[in-house]
Write a protein that holds these residues in place. Structure first.
Motif, PDB file in Angstrom:
ATOM      1  N   LYS A 213     -20.345 -56.864  58.970  1.00  0.00           N
ATOM      2  CA  LYS A 213     -21.021 -57.801  58.077  1.00  0.00           C
ATOM      3  C   LYS A 213     -20.783 -59.240  58.543  1.00  0.00           C
ATOM      4  O   LYS A 213     -21.720 -60.060  58.562  1.00  0.00           O
ATOM      5  N   THR A 214     -19.562 -59.531  58.950  1.00  0.00           N
ATOM      6  CA  THR A 214     -19.238 -60.869  59.443  1.00  0.00           C
ATOM      7  C   THR A 214     -20.055 -61.209  60.686  1.00  0.00           C
ATOM      8  O   THR A 214     -20.490 -62.360  60.878  1.00  0.00           O
ATOM      9  N   ALA A 215     -20.272 -60.207  61.541  1.00  0.00           N
ATOM     10  CA  ALA A 215     -21.030 -60.421  62.772  1.00  0.00           C
ATOM     11  C   ALA A 215     -22.539 -60.416  62.541  1.00  0.00           C
ATOM     12  O   ALA A 215     -23.307 -60.632  63.481  1.00  0.00           O
ATOM     13  N   GLY A 216     -22.960 -60.165  61.301  1.00  0.00           N
ATOM     14  CA  GLY A 216     -24.386 -60.161  60.997  1.00  0.00           C
ATOM     15  C   GLY A 216     -25.127 -58.940  61.508  1.00  0.00           C
ATOM     16  O   GLY A 216     -26.342 -58.981  61.718  1.00  0.00           O
ATOM     17  N   ILE A 217     -24.416 -57.832  61.700  1.00  0.00           N
ATOM     18  CA  ILE A 217     -25.029 -56.603  62.194  1.00  0.00           C
ATOM     19  C   ILE A 217     -25.650 -55.845  61.017  1.00  0.00           C
ATOM     20  O   ILE A 217     -24.964 -55.554  60.036  1.00  0.00           O
ATOM     21  N   PRO A 218     -26.919 -55.490  61.093  1.00  0.00           N
ATOM     22  CA  PRO A 218     -27.525 -54.736  59.995  1.00  0.00           C
ATOM     23  C   PRO A 218     -26.922 -53.336  59.887  1.00  0.00           C
ATOM     24  O   PRO A 218     -26.585 -52.712  60.904  1.00  0.00           O
ATOM     25  N   ALA A 219     -26.792 -52.858  58.670  1.00  0.00           N
ATOM     26  CA  ALA A 219     -26.207 -51.534  58.450  1.00  0.00           C
ATOM     27  C   ALA A 219     -26.993 -50.446  59.176  1.00  0.00           C
ATOM     28  O   ALA A 219     -26.422 -49.426  59.576  1.00  0.00           O
ATOM     29  N   SER A 220     -28.284 -50.668  59.366  1.00  0.00           N
ATOM     30  CA  SER A 220     -29.118 -49.666  60.030  1.00  0.00           C
ATOM     31  C   SER A 220     -28.768 -49.481  61.505  1.00  0.00           C
ATOM     32  O   SER A 220     -29.202 -48.508  62.133  1.00  0.00           O
ATOM     33  N   ASP A 221     -27.971 -50.395  62.062  1.00  0.00           N
ATOM     34  CA  ASP A 221     -27.549 -50.288  63.461  1.00  0.00           C
ATOM     35  C   ASP A 221     -26.146 -49.698  63.601  1.00  0.00           C
ATOM     36  O   ASP A 221     -25.607 -49.661  64.712  1.00  0.00           O
ATOM     37  N   VAL A 222     -25.563 -49.233  62.498  1.00  0.00           N
ATOM     38  CA  VAL A 222     -24.172 -48.779  62.511  1.00  0.00           C
ATOM     39  C   VAL A 222     -24.075 -47.367  61.965  1.00  0.00           C
ATOM     40  O   VAL A 222     -24.564 -47.084  60.863  1.00  0.00           O
ATOM     41  N   TRP A 223     -23.423 -46.493  62.728  1.00  0.00           N
ATOM     42  CA  TRP A 223     -23.107 -45.136  62.277  1.00  0.00           C
ATOM     43  C   TRP A 223     -21.583 -45.033  62.217  1.00  0.00           C
ATOM     44  O   TRP A 223     -20.928 -44.680  63.196  1.00  0.00           O
ATOM     45  N   ALA A 224     -21.004 -45.373  61.079  1.00  0.00           N
ATOM     46  CA  ALA A 224     -19.551 -45.334  60.910  1.00  0.00           C
ATOM     47  C   ALA A 224     -19.104 -43.881  60.797  1.00  0.00           C
ATOM     48  O   ALA A 224     -19.693 -43.094  60.057  1.00  0.00           O
ATOM     49  N   GLN A 225     -18.027 -43.532  61.506  1.00  0.00           N
ATOM     50  CA  GLN A 225     -17.562 -42.146  61.548  1.00  0.00           C
ATOM     51  C   GLN A 225     -16.135 -42.014  61.036  1.00  0.00           C
ATOM     52  O   GLN A 225     -15.329 -42.936  61.176  1.00  0.00           O
ATOM     53  N   SER A 226     -15.827 -40.812  60.547  1.00  0.00           N
ATOM     54  CA  SER A 226     -14.442 -40.469  60.243  1.00  0.00           C
ATOM     55  C   SER A 226     -14.301 -38.960  60.122  1.00  0.00           C
ATOM     56  O   SER A 226     -15.215 -38.276  59.659  1.00  0.00           O
ATOM     57  N   PHE A 227     -13.128 -38.455  60.531  1.00  0.00           N
ATOM     58  CA  PHE A 227     -12.785 -37.058  60.285  1.00  0.00           C
ATOM     59  C   PHE A 227     -12.329 -36.854  58.849  1.00  0.00           C
ATOM     60  O   PHE A 227     -12.212 -35.716  58.392  1.00  0.00           O
ATOM     61  N   LEU A 228     -12.034 -37.931  58.141  1.00  0.00           N
ATOM     62  CA  LEU A 228     -11.590 -37.834  56.751  1.00  0.00           C
ATOM     63  C   LEU A 228     -12.803 -38.002  55.837  1.00  0.00           C
ATOM     64  O   LEU A 228     -13.408 -39.074  55.783  1.00  0.00           O
ATOM     65  N   LEU A 229     -13.141 -36.958  55.124  1.00  0.00           N
ATOM     66  CA  LEU A 229     -14.300 -37.009  54.244  1.00  0.00           C
ATOM     67  C   LEU A 229     -14.161 -38.128  53.219  1.00  0.00           C
ATOM     68  O   LEU A 229     -15.157 -38.768  52.846  1.00  0.00           O
ATOM     69  N   ASP A 230     -12.944 -38.394  52.780  1.00  0.00           N
ATOM     70  CA  ASP A 230     -12.742 -39.452  51.786  1.00  0.00           C
ATOM     71  C   ASP A 230     -13.177 -40.823  52.318  1.00  0.00           C
ATOM     72  O   ASP A 230     -13.647 -41.663  51.546  1.00  0.00           O
ATOM     73  N   ASP A 231     -13.036 -41.058  53.617  1.00  0.00           N
ATOM     74  CA  ASP A 231     -13.523 -42.320  54.191  1.00  0.00           C
ATOM     75  C   ASP A 231     -15.035 -42.412  54.074  1.00  0.00           C
ATOM     76  O   ASP A 231     -15.587 -43.454  53.691  1.00  0.00           O
ATOM     77  N   VAL A 232     -15.710 -41.320  54.412  1.00  0.00           N
ATOM     78  CA  VAL A 232     -17.172 -41.291  54.341  1.00  0.00           C
ATOM     79  C   VAL A 232     -17.630 -41.494  52.899  1.00  0.00           C
ATOM     80  O   VAL A 232     -18.556 -42.283  52.628  1.00  0.00           O
ATOM     81  N   LEU A 233     -16.974 -40.829  51.974  1.00  0.00           N
ATOM     82  CA  LEU A 233     -17.339 -40.977  50.559  1.00  0.00           C
ATOM     83  C   LEU A 233     -17.037 -42.385  50.054  1.00  0.00           C
ATOM     84  O   LEU A 233     -17.773 -42.918  49.206  1.00  0.00           O
ATOM     85  N   TYR A 234     -15.975 -43.009  50.585  1.00  0.00           N
ATOM     86  CA  TYR A 234     -15.675 -44.395  50.226  1.00  0.00           C
ATOM     87  C   TYR A 234     -16.830 -45.300  50.626  1.00  0.00           C
ATOM     88  O   TYR A 234     -17.279 -46.155  49.854  1.00  0.00           O
ATOM     89  N   TRP A 235     -17.329 -45.141  51.866  1.00  0.00           N
ATOM     90  CA  TRP A 235     -18.446 -45.979  52.318  1.00  0.00           C
ATOM     91  C   TRP A 235     -19.708 -45.717  51.502  1.00  0.00           C
ATOM     92  O   TRP A 235     -20.431 -46.649  51.161  1.00  0.00           O
ATOM     93  N   ILE A 236     -19.948 -44.465  51.178  1.00  0.00           N
ATOM     94  CA  ILE A 236     -21.133 -44.127  50.385  1.00  0.00           C
ATOM     95  C   ILE A 236     -21.084 -44.826  49.029  1.00  0.00           C
ATOM     96  O   ILE A 236     -22.092 -45.365  48.548  1.00  0.00           O
ATOM     97  N   GLU A 237     -19.902 -44.870  48.432  1.00  0.00           N
ATOM     98  CA  GLU A 237     -19.762 -45.462  47.089  1.00  0.00           C
ATOM     99  C   GLU A 237     -19.670 -46.980  47.139  1.00  0.00           C
ATOM    100  O   GLU A 237     -20.277 -47.671  46.302  1.00  0.00           O
ATOM    101  N   ASN A 238     -18.915 -47.508  48.101  1.00  0.00           N
ATOM    102  CA  ASN A 238     -18.607 -48.939  48.081  1.00  0.00           C
ATOM    103  C   ASN A 238     -19.457 -49.784  49.033  1.00  0.00           C
ATOM    104  O   ASN A 238     -19.571 -51.002  48.833  1.00  0.00           O
ATOM    105  N   GLU A 239     -20.022 -49.178  50.040  1.00  0.00           N
ATOM    106  CA  GLU A 239     -20.900 -49.862  50.995  1.00  0.00           C
ATOM    107  C   GLU A 239     -22.124 -48.975  51.225  1.00  0.00           C
ATOM    108  O   GLU A 239     -22.321 -48.421  52.311  1.00  0.00           O
ATOM    109  N   PRO A 240     -22.950 -48.796  50.205  1.00  0.00           N
ATOM    110  CA  PRO A 240     -24.008 -47.788  50.274  1.00  0.00           C
ATOM    111  C   PRO A 240     -24.985 -47.959  51.424  1.00  0.00           C
ATOM    112  O   PRO A 240     -25.504 -46.963  51.934  1.00  0.00           O
ATOM    113  N   GLU A 241     -25.250 -49.188  51.855  1.00  0.00           N
ATOM    114  CA  GLU A 241     -26.161 -49.359  52.984  1.00  0.00           C
ATOM    115  C   GLU A 241     -25.543 -48.780  54.255  1.00  0.00           C
ATOM    116  O   GLU A 241     -26.232 -48.137  55.049  1.00  0.00           O
ATOM    117  N   PHE A 242     -24.248 -49.004  54.465  1.00  0.00           N
ATOM    118  CA  PHE A 242     -23.557 -48.403  55.592  1.00  0.00           C
ATOM    119  C   PHE A 242     -23.328 -46.913  55.337  1.00  0.00           C
ATOM    120  O   PHE A 242     -23.332 -46.106  56.278  1.00  0.00           O
TER     121      PHE A 242
END
Length: 412
Positions: free
Chosen positions: A248-277
């Protein structure tokens, strides 16, 4: 003065005047695939696929988001270094990975593991930094069958200290009796030819570089090897949020980012708290490590594909072997792949070009099709099934030229 010499001099002057840091674009959209793709095509058994791929030999190639640089171009370049990322972009990787770990001062850096500095950098050759390693180097005792050991973590040192390191090819000689012997552990299917120096990078620097290269981003939030919250104050949620904040600081649109994690809780955190990402957050499925899990019956352990989809997960990324199986000698989509697609999940997979020569079954990444894996040409056979029958969105590769060649040839 002839035109060739004039062009060379002009090129030198342009290079000398180019800005420092990461502002050069290194030929952002064209791709250099080199000789390896045709080496693999030549190894294929006769087929319509081989003919189609061979017909593309003299074509031009461009960047493709189907082609994902795994740790950059880690087959021959020191992983997660500037040099590796630039090589991946030159080979046409449209998406490049920074695995994200944190330092002692909670700054984000690119490393495959929080605790791999002893095999991926020269930290052990730096006495003042080696002394800070979680487990100092202990030489091997071959006579008694005792292997060498060391554990050096990003959280053992500060960001400033991290940035003094040089990246090297990942590997160690566990029978080394000196630091020098231990560090000389590059596997036979790789090379030290391009790793005489590896520029380590912060996560923020990788964003700037990959953007300048015309690429998109797939950062992986590495599972910490220290207790969280770190030092009682840096929680897992803080860590997950900090990674997104740097985009976000670098001005990168969420549509250009595929954030990954082996921890499902990380993915669910992003879904809830950063829905665009969160829309493109990728759940890396590591259930293969769980006793009793069967990719031919993925509901045997843990959450089902439909339950993942119901929680808002849109992308799932298992290793390649979980997505393919054999019917006789034919490579086909696996039950896992079919169930994921039926639930509406998009698939990404890993890692092509990580196994070395394939003549003897291909090892871990080809384990479900080992009986059909007897030559290097199977690389393109499995890639074709993944793309055309499984329908993956993209494939991580340690040598992105291979996936770039395929994507361009097939019009992906």
């Amino acid at each position: 003065m002839n035109h060739t010499i004039s062009a060379l001099i002009a090129g030198v002057l342009i290079a000398a005047s180019a800005p420092a840091a990461f502002s050069d674009n290194h030929g952002m959209h064209s791709a250099q695939v080199g000789v390896r793709p045709m080496f693999l095509v030549d190894a294929m058994k006769p087929s319509a696929l081989k003919d189609k791929l061979a017909a593309c030999e003299n074509g031009t190639f461009a960047k493709s988001t189907f082609s994902i640089g795994h740790r950059g171009a880690a087959l021959q370049f020191a992983e997660h270094t500037k040099e590796s990322y630039v090589a991946a972009a030159r080979q046409g990787a449209g998406i490049i990975e920074c695995d994200v770990a944190f330092t002692a001062d909670q700054q984000l850096v690119c490393r495959h593991s929080q605790s791999d500095l002893h095999t991926t950098t020269d930290i052990l050759a730096r006495p003042e930094l080696a002394a800070k390693c979680s487990t100092p180097f202990t030489p091997a005792d071959p006579a008694n069958g005792v292997k060498a050991s060391a554990t050096c973590s990003t959280s053992d040192i500060t960001l400033a200290e991290f940035l003094t390191l040089n990246g090297k090819m990942d590997g160690s000689n566990v029978w080394g009796t000196t630091v020098e012997e231990y560090m000389a552990g590059t596997s036979n299917n790789r090379t030290d030819l391009y790793s005489t120096h590896g520029t380590v990078m912060t996560h923020a620097q990788s964003i700037e570089l990959i953007q300048s290269l015309g690429g998109k981003f797939t950062p992986e939030l590495k599972t910490p090897s220290v207790d969280m919250p770190y030092e009682g104050k840096f929680s897992q949620a803080d860590y997950a949020q900090k990674m997104i904040e740097e985009y976000k600081t670098a001005g990168i649109p969420a549509s250009d980012v595929w954030a990954q994690s082996f921890l499902l809780d990380d993915v669910l955190y992003w879904i809830e708290n950063e829905p665009e990402f969160g829309k493109q957050a990728v759940y890396l499925d590591g259930r293969y490590d769980v006793e009793g899990f069967d990719f031919r019956n993925p509901s045997t352990y843990g959450i089902s594909m439909q339950e993942l989809a119901d929680k808002g997960v849109n992308y799932i990324a298992p290793p390649m072997w979980m997505l393919v199986d054999l019917e006789g000698e034919k490579i086909v989509p696996s039950v896992y792949a079919k169930e994921a697609k039926a639930a509406g999940l998009k698939l990404i997979t890993w890692t092509l070009e990580r196994s070395g020569p394939l003549a003897n079954g291909g090892g871990w990444y080809f384990q479900s099709i080992k009986d059909a894996t007897n030559n290097d040409g199977v690389t393109f056979e499995v890639l074709d099934v993944l793309a055309q029958e499984v329908g993956v969105e993209g494939v991580f590769s340690d040598w992105p030229a291979t996936t770039t060649y395929y994507a361009n040839c097939m019009g992906l």
